[in-house]
Design a protein around this motif. Structure first.
Motif, PDB file in Angstrom:
ATOM      1  N   ALA A  57      60.608  67.801   6.950  1.00 55.06           N
ATOM      2  CA  ALA A  57      61.774  67.630   7.821  1.00 55.06           C
ATOM      3  C   ALA A  57      61.487  66.654   8.950  1.00 55.06           C
ATOM      4  O   ALA A  57      62.344  65.836   9.313  1.00 55.06           O
ATOM      5  N   ALA A  58      60.273  66.707   9.498  1.00 50.72           N
ATOM      6  CA  ALA A  58      59.910  65.808  10.592  1.00 50.72           C
ATOM      7  C   ALA A  58      59.981  64.352  10.146  1.00 50.72           C
ATOM      8  O   ALA A  58      60.497  63.482  10.868  1.00 50.72           O
ATOM      9  N   GLU A  59      59.470  64.079   8.956  1.00 50.25           N
ATOM     10  CA  GLU A  59      59.524  62.705   8.445  1.00 50.25           C
ATOM     11  C   GLU A  59      60.958  62.276   8.179  1.00 50.25           C
ATOM     12  O   GLU A  59      61.354  61.140   8.471  1.00 50.25           O
ATOM     13  N   ALA A  60      61.766  63.194   7.625  1.00 50.34           N
ATOM     14  CA  ALA A  60      63.142  62.853   7.271  1.00 50.34           C
ATOM     15  C   ALA A  60      63.981  62.522   8.498  1.00 50.34           C
ATOM     16  O   ALA A  60      64.830  61.623   8.452  1.00 50.34           O
ATOM     17  N   MET A  61      63.774  63.231   9.606  1.00 49.32           N
ATOM     18  CA  MET A  61      64.604  63.028  10.795  1.00 49.32           C
ATOM     19  C   MET A  61      63.986  62.068  11.801  1.00 49.32           C
ATOM     20  O   MET A  61      64.630  61.689  12.773  1.00 49.32           O
ATOM     21  N   GLY A  62      62.721  61.688  11.589  1.00 48.45           N
ATOM     22  CA  GLY A  62      62.053  60.820  12.536  1.00 48.45           C
ATOM     23  C   GLY A  62      61.604  61.543  13.787  1.00 48.45           C
ATOM     24  O   GLY A  62      61.658  60.990  14.893  1.00 48.45           O
ATOM     25  N   ALA A  63      61.135  62.783  13.631  1.00 46.99           N
ATOM     26  CA  ALA A  63      60.681  63.571  14.783  1.00 46.99           C
ATOM     27  C   ALA A  63      59.354  63.031  15.304  1.00 46.99           C
ATOM     28  O   ALA A  63      58.453  62.706  14.528  1.00 46.99           O
ATOM     29  N   LEU A  98      61.770  70.932  15.874  1.00 52.18           N
ATOM     30  CA  LEU A  98      61.436  69.511  15.728  1.00 52.18           C
ATOM     31  C   LEU A  98      62.270  68.686  16.690  1.00 52.18           C
ATOM     32  O   LEU A  98      63.447  68.990  16.929  1.00 52.18           O
ATOM     33  N   SER A  99      61.686  67.605  17.225  1.00 52.11           N
ATOM     34  CA  SER A  99      62.378  66.787  18.216  1.00 52.11           C
ATOM     35  C   SER A  99      62.093  65.308  18.021  1.00 52.11           C
ATOM     36  O   SER A  99      60.947  64.906  17.787  1.00 52.11           O
TER      37      SER A  99
END
Length: 253
Positions: A57-63, A98-99
């Motif tokens: 998820a972090a990679e997908a959203m650019g966190a 995640l941020s």
């Protein structure tokens, strides 16, 4: 900025009862959120291809910052409570926050847990069933946004009636000294108006989130304390999980 909370059901889709990591990553990208709270998150579990779903998820959203907090360690057939260490070095299951913006400080907050089995009534069950709950935890992050500091708290409360209310009250007390404004979001397993009444925080979204296909209940919430308000909100069917994601655009000040 945009906030989102999503109980991901370890990435499984009700359409085919399968976990597809590409589909999961695409769903996170559709959210296009700056801060995301996830619940029912796997790490190193065979049922989700051994993936770290927080990292996906972090990679997908650019966190730029993210954190996973385990509530259970091991695999589903041999769960054990992930007491003490909230990121055990083994297969685990829990929540994530995640941020896209830098996080100044992180805090994991264990929540009170029933230490015994209790009877719980479920829909379509003629009699109450004895259940023993899993541990519950919250993650708090002090996020440095372009509009100023925002404390974000993500959690997944128990489904056991009355005990989820106790957990919410305890959590609100635990974050009383965190910087304001603040938002609390997650699967609270409570129906409106209970989250607002128990926390004394303002709801930023009103939309049914469960079950996914034809939602009739709002179990997922975004609550606010201090100078933050919603400019829009929606519950989204992203093609996976038994919950819809709750997305809220907010402004600070």
């Amino acid at each position: 900025m945009r906030l989102a909370t999503f109980n991901i059901l370890h990435g499984r889709s009700p359409a085919d009862d399968a976990v597809d990591l590409d589909r999961y990553a695409a769903a996170v990208r559709v959210l296009d959120a700056d801060v995301v709270a996830l619940q029912e998150v796997d790490r190193d579990q065979p049922r989700s291809h051994g993936a770290d779903l927080t990292a996906v998820a972090a990679e997908a959203m650019g966190a730029v910052d993210h954190r996973f907090a385990a509530t259970l360690a091991g695999t589903p057939d041999v769960w054990t409570a992930a007491t003490g260490e909230l990121q055990p070095r083994t297969a685990a299951y829990g929540i994530a926050l995640l941020s896209r913006h830098p996080v100044r400080a992180w805090r994991a907050i264990p929540l009170p847990r029933l230490d015994r089995a209790v009877p719980v009534s479920f829909p379509n069950q003629p009699h109450p069933v004895l259940v023993e709950d899993e541990p519950r935890v919250a993650l708090a992050a002090v996020v440095e946004t372009p509009e100023g500091v925002l404390t974000v708290v993500g959690t997944h409360l128990t489904f056991i009636p009355a005990w989820n209310a106790r957990q919410l009250v305890r959590l609100v007390r635990a974050v009383a000294d965190e910087p304001r404004p603040a938002v609390l979001m997650g699967d609270l397993n409570l129906l409106p108006p209970h989250p607002e009444r128990l926390s004394r925080w303002r709801p930023l979204a009103a939309a049914p989130t469960f079950p996914t296909g034809d939602p009739v209940e709002q179990l997922d919430h975004v609550l606010a304390d201090g100078p933050v308000h919603a400019t829009s909100a929606a519950a989204l069917d992203l093609g996976l999980s038994d919950h819809r994601a709750l997305v809220v655009d907010v402004a600070l000040g």
